[in-house]
Scaffold this motif. Structure first.
Motif, PDB file in Angstrom:
ATOM      1  N   ASP A 156       0.498  -0.921   0.155  1.00  0.00           N
ATOM      2  CA  ASP A 156       0.297  -0.042  -0.074  1.00  0.00           C
ATOM      3  C   ASP A 156       1.182   0.768  -0.096  1.00  0.00           C
ATOM      4  O   ASP A 156       1.073   1.653   0.474  1.00  0.00           O
ATOM      5  CB  ASP A 156      -0.872   0.095   1.597  1.00  0.00           C
ATOM      6  N   ASN A 157       1.342   1.240  -1.076  1.00  0.00           N
ATOM      7  CA  ASN A 157       1.943   2.274  -1.111  1.00  0.00           C
ATOM      8  C   ASN A 157       1.876   3.997  -0.783  1.00  0.00           C
ATOM      9  O   ASN A 157       2.359   5.344  -0.539  1.00  0.00           O
ATOM     10  CB  ASN A 157       2.983   2.834  -2.413  1.00  0.00           C
ATOM     11  N   THR A 158       0.164   4.714  -0.805  1.00  0.00           N
ATOM     12  CA  THR A 158      -0.559   5.622  -1.353  1.00  0.00           C
ATOM     13  C   THR A 158      -0.702   5.648   0.520  1.00  0.00           C
ATOM     14  O   THR A 158       0.324   6.920   1.040  1.00  0.00           O
ATOM     15  CB  THR A 158      -1.861   5.460  -1.487  1.00  0.00           C
ATOM     16  N   GLN A 159      -1.104   4.818   1.403  1.00  0.00           N
ATOM     17  CA  GLN A 159      -0.646   4.839   2.301  1.00  0.00           C
ATOM     18  C   GLN A 159       0.214   5.109   3.311  1.00  0.00           C
ATOM     19  O   GLN A 159       0.740   5.421   4.221  1.00  0.00           O
ATOM     20  CB  GLN A 159      -1.388   3.716   2.672  1.00  0.00           C
ATOM     21  N   GLU A 161       3.134   6.272   2.080  1.00  0.00           N
ATOM     22  CA  GLU A 161       3.767   7.939   2.360  1.00  0.00           C
ATOM     23  C   GLU A 161       2.985   8.762   2.406  1.00  0.00           C
ATOM     24  O   GLU A 161       3.574   9.109   3.415  1.00  0.00           O
ATOM     25  CB  GLU A 161       3.336   8.427   0.715  1.00  0.00           C
ATOM     26  N   GLN A 188      10.634   5.526  -1.523  1.00  0.00           N
ATOM     27  CA  GLN A 188       9.618   6.670  -1.880  1.00  0.00           C
ATOM     28  C   GLN A 188      10.209   7.936  -2.777  1.00  0.00           C
ATOM     29  O   GLN A 188       9.741   9.071  -3.474  1.00  0.00           O
ATOM     30  CB  GLN A 188       9.135   7.427  -0.642  1.00  0.00           C
ATOM     31  N   ARG A 400       2.559   5.674  -9.710  1.00  0.00           N
ATOM     32  CA  ARG A 400       1.756   5.930  -8.581  1.00  0.00           C
ATOM     33  C   ARG A 400       0.002   5.608  -9.181  1.00  0.00           C
ATOM     34  O   ARG A 400      -0.064   5.185 -10.126  1.00  0.00           O
ATOM     35  CB  ARG A 400       1.471   7.968  -8.705  1.00  0.00           C
ATOM     36  N   TYR A 402      -2.587   6.342  -8.246  1.00  0.00           N
ATOM     37  CA  TYR A 402      -3.990   7.429  -8.321  1.00  0.00           C
ATOM     38  C   TYR A 402      -5.114   7.458  -8.816  1.00  0.00           C
ATOM     39  O   TYR A 402      -6.221   7.642  -7.845  1.00  0.00           O
ATOM     40  CB  TYR A 402      -3.136   8.854  -8.145  1.00  0.00           C
ATOM     41  N   ASP A 405      -6.403   4.628  -6.631  1.00  0.00           N
ATOM     42  CA  ASP A 405      -7.145   5.360  -5.610  1.00  0.00           C
ATOM     43  C   ASP A 405      -8.605   5.916  -6.049  1.00  0.00           C
ATOM     44  O   ASP A 405      -9.663   6.047  -4.429  1.00  0.00           O
ATOM     45  CB  ASP A 405      -6.241   5.886  -5.076  1.00  0.00           C
ATOM     46  N   TYR A 436      -7.526  13.943  -7.352  1.00  0.00           N
ATOM     47  CA  TYR A 436      -6.699  13.218  -8.546  1.00  0.00           C
ATOM     48  C   TYR A 436      -5.232  14.833  -8.273  1.00  0.00           C
ATOM     49  O   TYR A 436      -4.155  13.845  -7.953  1.00  0.00           O
ATOM     50  CB  TYR A 436      -7.739  13.173  -9.249  1.00  0.00           C
ATOM     51  N   MET A 439      -3.542  15.147  -4.547  1.00  0.00           N
ATOM     52  CA  MET A 439      -2.376  13.888  -4.446  1.00  0.00           C
ATOM     53  C   MET A 439      -0.947  14.016  -5.514  1.00  0.00           C
ATOM     54  O   MET A 439       0.045  14.035  -5.093  1.00  0.00           O
ATOM     55  CB  MET A 439      -3.188  12.322  -5.604  1.00  0.00           C
ATOM     56  N   ASN A 456       1.563   4.504 -14.959  1.00  0.00           N
ATOM     57  CA  ASN A 456       1.317   3.438 -13.819  1.00  0.00           C
ATOM     58  C   ASN A 456       1.318   1.869 -15.416  1.00  0.00           C
ATOM     59  O   ASN A 456      -0.600   2.127 -15.928  1.00  0.00           O
ATOM     60  CB  ASN A 456       0.218   3.510 -13.382  1.00  0.00           C
TER      61      ASN A 456
END
Length: 620
Positions: A156-159, A161, A188, A400, A402, A405, A436, A439, A456
């Motif tokens: 879970d890269n977003t969380q 970060e 990161q 990313r 996104y 997400d 978007y 982010m 991506n």
């Protein structure tokens, strides 16, 4: 802590406040029968037992307190911690869940329960519980670090970060924690924060400090190499000479593994493949955790492949994937079923009829929309991304998720994807675009008027969302021979647990590839997006001609800066994908038709791939 009410409790409190835990225990030994029923005495005794490593005795003490005062969450919390430290994990979980039921808003209880799940390698509940702790107390640094690590393991890269935002300003961490934190910061792309974390690491007492300094040097060497700073990486290796590593005490396996791995990675970078082969074998002999063993096995496979030892390379890959499957088992056990689909094709289908019923909405033009670079992983997306990023009118934000997400956000509020895209209002669509862009702004605050490149690969599975928000966007589909794609995927140590499972066998991988392209072409038929097919083999054989094709498609007059991508990538330093080293070189044909070296292994999956080999214009 209860207010001391007896002379003994007062004396124990004085000793505790003076940092004399052993004296607290000695005083408790004088307790009368009445003192033994005193809460203050028992609390101080339990804390002192914990502080001095008497975890079983501490558990007994807090068990007694919890029985005396079953409504006090702190006693259940301390009992849970003591049981975990004593190795009684079932009792720890029971106690911590009881504490949580009594104090659901106590961040410390969530944190301790998250640590328990981490110790049990139950990563999904660990991740959520630790994220809950941070939500309750955003300034809880230890919880943020542990939550980030659980997110890291879960892919879970977003969380991750989000948890590590501002980490460069955190207090100095114990050395073991600093190593973990610096590795995550490096993933990161924040080399400065990673190095700063290592520079401030709190070392243990000697002689353990000397060993830890070597582990930190090895980590720094890997960080520099990962950011294409090869000279700095070589400088760090001078502290890790073979003589130093061989002279380490017998119980120093971890630092040996770290040191030899740093040597192996740098040997591969300078083309010393036989040397790297021998070094990776040393790492495998000393590695103490699954992640290190898997990484070394992948490295060994690559070194053997470069030497033309293809059968041995495939055997090393099988070992690497077997280790990764065990890692994934603790995160996504459901994906290990024979009929599982690790590569989730997002949502249902959007047919012509459904698409025609979408409510018309105003949207950005092509030059105000991102340029999306998509394709199955290992199809040349990073090469194209760096070419575009080398142009002053474009800016890449690295890889990313996104768009994924945004889809997850829709589903979290009860909307179905892609069906509910049809009923989005103008306000809904504007809000999604705003989310978007927010982010994007967090990673590219200086984007300005430049055009965003959103690279991506698996955004190819999100075409309905892209077309709803950015219907005029230019989309470049990267293509490469399916067998070369699958071989390259098989040779990569992906961090995503789902991708660990997907790449664990060529059969799974081939089926995932086929499903991805089935979805892509169904969506293309429904939406008719602006798509340019970008074929890797054509790029490496007719580079200038292919670069020229980008100009009209992207409405850009001068594409010459894109030809200088290798120099640009070297100056950029951090590139998140496995191609970070290759894109610092100019294009070459070394990676074309590599799969023929492994044709025996590919024969069983060719029937799955053949329709796509034919459709995409390749041959076997």
């Amino acid at each position: 802590m209860p207010t001391p009410t007896t002379d003994l409790a007062n004396a124990m409190a004085g000793a505790w406040n003076a940092g004399e835990a052993e004296r607290v225990i000695a005083l408790a030994a004088r307790a009368t029968q009445a003192d033994e029923e005193d809460e203050g005495v028992l609390v101080l005794l339990g804390l002192a037992q914990q502080a001095t490593g008497r975890h079983r005795q501490a558990a007994t003490t807090f068990q007694r307190l919890a029985q005396m005062q079953p409504g006090v969450s702190a006693y259940w919390n301390n009992l849970g911690v003591a049981c975990r430290q004593a190795g009684d994990l079932p009792a720890s979980e029971q106690a911590l869940l009881t504490a949580l039921s009594l104090a659901p808003d106590d961040a410390e209880v969530h944190y301790n329960l998250g640590l328990l799940y981490t110790q049990q390698r139950r990563w999904i509940p660990a991740r959520q519980t630790l994220l809950d702790a941070v939500q309750l107390d955003p300034g809880f640094i230890e919880a943020r670090l542990q939550a980030a690590y659980a997110c890291h393991v879960c892919g879970d890269n977003t969380q991750q970060e989000a948890m590590l935002r501002g980490a460069i300003d955190w207090p100095a961490q114990p050395a073991e924690q600093a190593l973990i934190l610096s590795a995550m910061l490096s993933v990161q792309g924040d080399l400065d924060a990673a190095l700063h974390t290592l520079a401030r690491a709190r070392l243990p007492d000697e002689p353990a400090a000397a060993v830890m300094r070597l582990r930190i040097a090895a980590q720094r060497a890997l960080l520099y190499e990962r950011n294409n700073r090869i000279d700095a990486a070589q400088d760090e290796l001078r502290q890790l000479s073979p003589r130093v590593l061989d002279a380490l005490p017998p119980d120093a396996d971890q630092v040996r593994a770290d040191g030899w791995r740093a040597h192996a990675v740098l040997a591969m970078r300078r083309g010393a493949h036989a040397e790297a082969d021998a070094l990776y074998r040393r790492v495998l002999a000393y590695a103490v955790d699954d992640e290190s063993r898997a990484s070394a096995a992948f490295g060994l496979a690559s070194a053997l492949d470069r030497q033309g030892q293809y059968r041995e390379a495939w055997q090393a890959l099988q070992k690497a994937h077997a280790i990764q499957l065990e890692i994934a088992r603790n995160v996504v056990p459901e994906l290990l079923a024979a009929d599982s689909r690790p590569l989730q094709v997002t949502g249902g289908n959007v047919g012509h009829g459904t698409r025609a019923g979408w409510k018309p909405l105003s949207s950005p033009g092509s030059r105000q929309s991102p340029v999306f670079v998509v394709g199955f992983p290992r199809s040349g997306t990073t090469l194209l991304e760096q070419m575009l990023d080398a142009h002053p009118d474009f800016r890449s934000m690295d890889e990313r998720a996104y768009i994924h997400d945004l889809i997850e956000g829709m589903e979290l509020v009860g909307q179905q994807y892609p069906a509910d895209l049809a009923s989005l209002t103008q306000q809904d669509a504007d809000q999604l675009r705003s989310v978007y862009r927010r982010m994007v702004g967090e990673v590219l605050p200086d984007l300005g008027e430049r055009r965003l490149v959103d690279k991506n690969p698996l955004n190819m599975l999100c075409l309905p969302m892209i077309m709803r928000l950015f219907p005029q966007a230019r989309i470049i589909l990267c293509l490469r021979h399916p067998c070369d794609v699958l071989l390259s995927c098989s040779m990569q140590p992906f961090r995503s647990p789902a991708f660990m499972v997907l790449c664990s066998s060529l059969q799974r991988l081939a089926q995932g590839y086929a499903r991805a392209f089935e979805q892509w072409y169904r969506d293309v038929e429904a939406f008719a997006p602006h798509v340019l097919e970008w074929r890797y083999e054509s790029v490496v054989s007719r580079f200038d001609d292919q670069v020229a094709r980008l100009g009209p498609f992207l409405e850009t007059a001068d594409t010459s800066p894109m030809t200088r991508f290798a120099e640009h990538a070297r100056h950029k330093r951090f590139i998140s994908t496995p191609s970070y080293a290759q894109v610092t070189e100019h294009v070459h044909r070394k990676a074309v038709d590599r799969w023929h070296n492994y044709r025996e292994q590919f024969e069983p999956v060719l029937p799955v791939l053949q329709p796509w080999i034919d459709r995409l214009g390749y041959t076997v």
